[in-house]
Design an enzyme around this catalytic site. Structure first.
Site: not given
Lengths: 366, 386
Positions: B11, B106-107
């Site tokens: 993350d 983003d993860e």
């Protein structure tokens, strides 16, 4: 009111009548039953404002006449769990006392004046039908109605009267069942205009009414309602307003591939093949070639199944997929030992016939 | 041979804001948010840790963020740049496993169970990924490692920012027990409130519940919550391309209280979703409307069809039915309206209908409209929705 009931008779009545009670309703009084004393009987009533029922219990001893409205589920549970042969109901102003040999329940009643009227037959029958013939006709059709539908009036059964024949037609848009019942007497002038569509709830209810071999159903149409009376029960129901699809157009004609099959054997084969059908398509394949019918299925990550059946057939080979449940449903209700299966191409509906019963089922793409 | 799963959750810390700082070093150390205009009712898409210190959070209305943090620097989002950096990070993941499930830019989840043997351990892979992200694009990631997705995500969150946390079968219960039930996947504010009303605040209490008792409180969620509270999660890392839903939604510049206008918006959404559905060769069984009121309360209303469909007319009739049902029970002006479909089957692989003749015409119409839109643009043709 003060009445002694034979408990078994009361339980039977409550079991049937309670099935009308809606599980969710903005009007709490509809979750109650009404019990009204007559001369030698007590009438138990319920309604969801669409379908209503009056049921007479005659195994009673009336000490004081009266009229009560009590919560259906509580009364039914108390009577069901009771160990008594005789159970006594006594009503005061707002409470009802239920007494057995060792038990005493008090439940709060509602005002009978607030309970909606549940219609009786209210006149002479427009036509009559033998109850067990009618129930057979219902069982052969009602399973094909849609459970929930917004597209057509598919959660009712279409009644078509022609001469002394009544055709009951039900469909959920993927399969269609049509059964035939002979009327005892009919007064066709009294039939309402347009197509008569009766909610499946009312039909299922009539199917559950007990009777003897000679019991008759008297049927009357009043305004936009149908009233069905048989034995101790009078069922009333609004007719469904809506468009029943023009089904006559989709009955296949001119199929030449016809096979006579045994109901039990096919039912067993379909159930077994269904064990490994694909989660998504839920289909099984019927492959017909000379002298053999193969039921097969494949579940991609689990395995496959094949059941072979010897048949009398020497036509063109055919392969077609069906939802097994649509075959199981119909094979469970056909009374005869055998039925005729008629097939066209793999994208055309399959037809099942048994006497004057007709079933049309659309295939699944496999 | 059975081998315990090793899942890594990566993350990125304050991703959008960090990319902006990376490209514009002057922003470093300042309270930075990426998001829309205050006047246009924009929301915070991402906030730097400096901004978070003032209580600024993502998804918060920008107007509120400005009030909380007077010196806030607002940067307009640059979607293309974030996707580019995200692609660089994805390349790092691919060195270690092909089993990557991107959740957003983003993860991502990585299943590295099969990679152990090439590398010593999931921990080694985790450290290498963290270092590579720091060296190559130059960003900070938090890494969580655990036997399943739920615990891995929890782990990456526990030690944020710049975190590295490992949850094992041995320590999982000790970590889970003191947590707030709201940390359990699937427990939103409504469920958390229900649980709290019954005195269940910590995971420890949830874990001790009897299934039937719990079912009485949260219904069908009960089984899932009990499993998760014991750190059990059977969900697999799923590769992209297996979309589970297709949806469209729109936030309005001002709350809309005109039913006709909302229906027209919904119609446009149904049309776009149906077109994407057909483009993917799928048919859907369930349709869902998302409705957000002016006070941010968000509800969804769903309907599941007897048969999956990709026909615009059917989806529209059903969507309208769901909308009308909602509207007649409790109509309020909307801030956001969305429409989505799920429960996919491959188009054409399904049960045929007896009365499909009527649908055939609609299918032909859909095909024609889709072709016109593809050739001449989406604005060229449309149905009238009311």
């Amino acid at each position: 009111m003060k009445v002694k009931f034979n408990r078994a008779a009361l339980q039977e009545a409550l079991g049937l009548v309670s099935s009308v009670v809606p599980s969710r309703t903005p009007k709490p009084i509809l979750q109650c039953l009404r019990l009204t004393t007559e001369t030698d009987a007590v009438t138990v009533s319920a309604t969801d404002l669409e379908v209503g029922i009056n049921y007479q219990v005659v195994q009673v001893e009336i000490e004081e006449p009266g009229d009560i409205v009590v919560p259906a589920d509580k009364l039914l549970s108390i009577v069901r769990e009771s160990i008594d042969e005789v159970i006594e109901l006594q009503a005061d102003d707002s409470t009802v006392q239920i007494r057995g040999a060792d038990s005493h329940f008090t439940i709060y009643g509602h005002d009978p004046a607030q309970y909606p009227a549940v219609p009786g037959l209210g006149g002479e029958a427009d036509f009559t039908i033998n109850l067990d013939k009618m129930q057979e006709g219902i069982e052969l059709s009602v399973f094909a109605t849609a459970k929930e539908s917004t597209r057509y009036a598919l959660n009712g059964i279409l009644w078509e009267v022609e001469g002394k024949k009544l055709r009951l037609v039900a469909t959920d848009g993927r399969r269609l069942a049509r059964s035939m019942v002979t009327l005892n007497s009919v007064n066709t002038d009294k039939l309402p205009d347009g197509r008569i569509i009766v909610p499946s709830k009312a039909m299922t209810l009539l199917d559950r009414v007990g009777g003897t071999k000679d019991s008759l159903v008297s049927i009357r149409f009043v305004d936009n309602q149908i009233v069905l009376s048989s034995g101790q029960a009078i069922i009333s129901s609004n007719l469904v307003e809506g468009n029943f699809p023009k089904y006559e157009d989709i009955i296949p004609k001119g199929y030449t591939n016809k096979i006579t099959l045994n109901c039990d054997a096919v039912l067993s084969a379909v159930k077994r093949a269904a064990l490994l059908s694909n989660e998504d398509s839920k289909g099984i394949k019927l492959s017909i070639s000379e002298k053999v019918l193969v039921f097969s299925s494949r579940a991609p990550e689990t395995g496959d199944a094949q059941i072979d059946m010897a048949i009398e057939y020497d036509g063109q080979p055919i392969e077609v997929g069906f939802n097994p449940q649509f075959l199981i449903d119909v094979l469970r209700v056909i009374k005869a030992d055998e039925f005729v299966l008629e097939l066209g191409d793999s994208d055309r509906p399959g037809v099942i016939k048994s006497g004057d019963f007709l079933y049309i089922v659309m295939p699944v793409n496999l | 041979m059975y081998r315990a799963s090793r899942i890594i959750h990566v993350d990125m810390d304050a991703f959008f804001a960090s990319v902006e700082e990376l490209d514009n070093p002057e922003l470093k150390g300042k309270a930075v948010v990426v998001g829309g205009d205050v006047s246009q009712r924009g929301v915070v898409a991402a906030a730097s840790y400096e901004a978070r210190r003032f209580g600024v959070r993502s998804a918060m209305p920008m107007s509120r963020a400005v009030r909380l943090c007077p010196g806030l620097v607002i940067v307009r989002p640059r979607g293309g740049r974030y996707a580019e950096v995200s692609g660089m990070i994805h390349e790092v993941f691919e060195r270690y496993t092909p089993l990557i499930e991107p959740i957003s830019l983003d993860e991502a989840f990585l299943d590295v169970t099969g990679s152990i043997g090439i590398w010593d351990s999931a921990e080694q892979i985790g450290h290498e990924i963290k270092d590579a992200i720091k060296d190559e694009p130059g960003l900070v990631a938090s890494v969580g490692i655990a036997p399943n997705k739920f615990l891995a995500k929890l782990a990456s969150d526990l030690d944020k920012p710049d975190g590295f946390c490992v949850i094992t079968e041995e320590n999982k219960q000790a970590i889970l027990d003191p947590l707030d039930v709201g940390r359990i996947w699937g427990v939103g504010s409504v469920t958390a409130k229900k649980l709290k009303e019954h005195g269940i605040v910590r995971v420890r209490q949830l874990r001790g519940m009897h299934i039937e008792h719990l079912r009485g409180i949260v219904g069908n969620l009960a089984e899932q919550l009990l499993e998760l509270s014991q750190g059990i999660d059977g969900r697999k890392v799923e590769l992209p391309g297996q979309a589970k839903s297709i949806s469209q939604e729109e936030t309005f510049a001002e709350d809309i209280g005109d039913k006709e206008v909302l229906l027209a918006v919904l119609g446009g959404q149904v049309e776009l979703v149906a077109m994407r559905l057909r483009g993917a060769g799928l048919a859907a069984k369930t349709l869902t409307l998302k409705l957000r009121y002016g006070d941010f309360q968000t509800i969804t209303r769903s309907r599941t069809l007897d048969e999956a469909t990709d026909v615009t007319k059917i989806l529209w009739d059903e969507a309208k039915g769901v909308f009308e049902k909602w509207a007649c029970r409790g109509f309020r002006p909307l801030r956001l309206l969305g429409f989505g479909v799920s429960g996919f089957v491959e188009a054409g692989s399904q049960q045929k209908g007896l009365f499909d003749g009527a649908d055939d015409k609609q299918k032909q119409l859909d095909k024609t409209v889709d072709e016109i839109k593809k050739r001449y643009g989406k604005g060229m043709i449309g149905r009238k929705y009311s």
